[in-house]
Design an enzyme around this catalytic site. Sequence first.
Site, mmCIF file in Angstrom:
data_model
loop_
_atom_site.group_PDB
_atom_site.id
_atom_site.type_symbol
_atom_site.label_atom_id
_atom_site.label_comp_id
_atom_site.label_asym_id
_atom_site.label_seq_id
_atom_site.Cartn_x
_atom_site.Cartn_y
_atom_site.Cartn_z
ATOM 1 N N ARG A 43 36.051 25.647 68.576
ATOM 2 C CA ARG A 43 34.926 25.353 69.577
ATOM 3 C C ARG A 43 35.119 25.423 71.017
ATOM 4 O O ARG A 43 35.500 26.353 71.418
ATOM 5 C CB ARG A 43 34.515 23.725 69.184
ATOM 6 N N THR B 212 39.526 17.732 61.446
ATOM 7 C CA THR B 212 39.101 19.038 62.074
ATOM 8 C C THR B 212 40.136 19.914 62.300
ATOM 9 O O THR B 212 41.363 19.758 62.592
ATOM 10 C CB THR B 212 38.435 18.711 63.320
ATOM 11 N N ASP C 143 41.157 18.957 68.469
ATOM 12 C CA ASP C 143 40.960 18.564 69.758
ATOM 13 C C ASP C 143 40.328 17.318 69.930
ATOM 14 O O ASP C 143 39.503 16.779 70.544
ATOM 15 C CB ASP C 143 39.530 19.515 69.868
ATOM 16 N N ASP D 129 40.225 22.049 64.623
ATOM 17 C CA ASP D 129 40.293 22.364 66.033
ATOM 18 C C ASP D 129 41.354 21.681 66.874
ATOM 19 O O ASP D 129 41.668 22.181 67.930
ATOM 20 C CB ASP D 129 38.826 22.161 66.831
ATOM 21 N N ASP E 89 35.321 13.967 66.809
ATOM 22 C CA ASP E 89 34.841 13.304 67.844
ATOM 23 C C ASP E 89 33.199 12.773 67.406
ATOM 24 O O ASP E 89 32.841 11.700 67.575
ATOM 25 C CB ASP E 89 34.701 13.975 69.083
ATOM 26 N N GLY F 101 32.370 19.772 60.405
ATOM 27 C CA GLY F 101 32.918 21.060 59.721
ATOM 28 C C GLY F 101 34.118 20.556 58.565
ATOM 29 O O GLY F 101 34.621 19.532 59.164
ATOM 30 N N ARG G 255 25.696 18.260 58.916
ATOM 31 C CA ARG G 255 25.572 17.798 60.419
ATOM 32 C C ARG G 255 24.240 17.412 60.300
ATOM 33 O O ARG G 255 23.294 17.755 59.796
ATOM 34 C CB ARG G 255 25.724 18.853 61.374
HETATM 35 P P1 ADP Z 1 32.579 16.762 64.485
HETATM 36 O O1 ADP Z 1 32.410 15.201 63.691
HETATM 37 O O2 ADP Z 1 33.297 17.355 63.664
HETATM 38 O O3 ADP Z 1 32.907 16.483 66.010
HETATM 39 P P2 ADP Z 1 29.799 16.981 64.959
HETATM 40 O O4 ADP Z 1 29.831 16.867 66.616
HETATM 41 O O5 ADP Z 1 28.784 18.146 64.409
HETATM 42 O O6 ADP Z 1 31.140 17.339 64.337
HETATM 43 O O7 ADP Z 1 29.217 15.446 64.326
HETATM 44 C C1 ADP Z 1 29.141 15.509 62.997
HETATM 45 C C2 ADP Z 1 27.924 14.426 62.746
HETATM 46 O O8 ADP Z 1 28.404 13.298 63.322
HETATM 47 C C3 ADP Z 1 26.641 14.869 63.205
HETATM 48 O O9 ADP Z 1 25.771 15.858 62.712
HETATM 49 C C4 ADP Z 1 25.745 13.703 63.509
HETATM 50 O O10 ADP Z 1 25.284 13.273 62.247
HETATM 51 C C5 ADP Z 1 26.954 12.727 63.848
HETATM 52 N N1 ADP Z 1 26.947 12.595 65.165
HETATM 53 C C6 ADP Z 1 27.566 13.328 66.099
HETATM 54 N N2 ADP Z 1 27.164 12.748 67.358
HETATM 55 C C7 ADP Z 1 26.503 11.383 67.445
HETATM 56 C C8 ADP Z 1 26.377 10.399 67.913
HETATM 57 N N3 ADP Z 1 26.234 10.623 69.421
HETATM 58 N N4 ADP Z 1 25.784 9.483 67.523
HETATM 59 C C9 ADP Z 1 25.793 9.253 66.304
HETATM 60 N N5 ADP Z 1 25.967 10.174 65.099
HETATM 61 C C10 ADP Z 1 26.451 11.248 65.668
HETATM 62 O O1 F6P Z 2 34.935 22.111 64.204
HETATM 63 C C1 F6P Z 2 35.326 22.978 63.434
HETATM 64 C C2 F6P Z 2 34.468 24.461 63.739
HETATM 65 O O2 F6P Z 2 34.849 25.362 62.374
HETATM 66 C C3 F6P Z 2 34.542 24.866 65.032
HETATM 67 O O3 F6P Z 2 35.866 25.779 65.182
HETATM 68 C C4 F6P Z 2 33.446 25.745 65.247
HETATM 69 O O4 F6P Z 2 32.988 25.992 66.464
HETATM 70 C C5 F6P Z 2 32.520 24.818 64.483
HETATM 71 O O5 F6P Z 2 33.191 24.123 63.685
HETATM 72 C C6 F6P Z 2 31.636 25.851 63.599
HETATM 73 O O6 F6P Z 2 30.264 25.177 63.192
HETATM 74 P P1 F6P Z 2 29.478 25.400 62.460
HETATM 75 O O7 F6P Z 2 29.922 25.236 60.713
HETATM 76 O O8 F6P Z 2 28.133 24.459 62.118
HETATM 77 O O9 F6P Z 2 29.150 26.816 62.625
#
Ligand code: ADP
Ligand code: F6P
Length: 324
Positions: free
Chosen positions: A175, A129, A133, A131, A107, A15, A76
């Site tokens: 989230r 982020t 978190d 969040d 994360d 995000g 993503r």
């Molecule tokens: P955030 O980074 O905000 O936690 P996401 O969890 O959606 O958001 O992760 C963002 C992107 O990071 C994912 O769409 C993917 O491309 C990559 N990613 C997430 N988890 C993994 C993983 N276990 N291994 C490799 N890449 C990952």
């Molecule tokens: O991580 C930021 C965030 O806005 C969260 O608060 C929310 O749960 C999520 O992203 C929404 O994700 P998306 O943009 O994929 O709908």
Amino acid sequence: MDKEINTVAVLTSGGDAPGMNAAIRAVVRRSIANGKRVIGIQKGYQGLLNEEMSDMSPRDVSDIIQKGGTILRTARCEEFKTPEGQDKGAEICRKHGIDGLVVIGGDGSYRGAQALAARGINTIGIPGTIDLDIACTDYTIGFDTAVNTAMEAIDKVRDTSSSHERCSIIEVMGRNAGYIALWCGVASGAEDILLPEKYEFKEQEIINNIINNRKRGKTHHLIINAEGIGHSTSMARRIEAATGVETRATILGYMQRGGSPTCKDRYYGSMMGAYAADLLCAGKSKRVVGYKHGEYVDFDIDEALAMQKDIPEYEYEVTKSLSI
Ligand code: ADP
Ligand code: F6P
């Protein structure tokens, strides 16, 4: 083992968050000041796999520090969660001479950085982020802007809620974490703050609160509900049926992710961006930047991902006594 690098790439992932542009700007300018070539990768790991990237100069990050979103775009990318996608990503980095990469995200994005580091690309994560978190840091870029945006929106809902003597449930993002709800709940004087970390289906308690507050002469009842609990609209229907008090739900949604970053987000974005560039330029890899107890710090990604974070008990307990 530290490894000297020549080319720093930067991407934003997951995000978007206000302040990401300040971080990109700092990575670019600090790396160039350290004598490195810099490449900007568009649309996170998806853009890496599609080879959407170009060289960046200090002028390419002019006039962005005040802007919301991310000039590099974000995405993503499911493919990058697979070993094949990660092998391909590392190969593309090598093809373009990228030996260091800064990943700005949460994360999930760090797991991608961890995978690339295991394939020989030096990586550094920056917490970006709304969040808040991420366990290894007290601050994540974007949180301050998001809670201020949410707080201002809640103040507006409060005006109409008081005028109509209604109960309002306002759902905020986060989230699975309740930090946004906690902060804007306290800052807007909410009567109830519902956090996923603390919620044990306490609707009857909320109903009793509303009835008692009416008896005490309160004209409105603000409930801040975290996205991790959700179901605000059906909750509103049940509360109205049980209390007889008109109840409305408002889901704030994506407005919380947008807008010009606050000073705090620009500042932390700038400092964390520079710190990440310095780590890469010093030959470090598989680290994430954090801010802990007033200092910029860094952790090994494995260690950072294993850390746990929870809502501070004292702060949660205080929210109860401020809403009487
Ligand atoms: P955030 O980074 O905000 O936690 P996401 O969890 O959606 O958001 O992760 C963002 C992107 O990071 C994912 O769409 C993917 O491309 C990559 N990613 C997430 N988890 C993994 C993983 N276990 N291994 C490799 N890449 C990952
Ligand atoms: O991580 C930021 C965030 O806005 C969260 O608060 C929310 O749960 C999520 O992203 C929404 O994700 P998306 O943009 O994929 O709908």
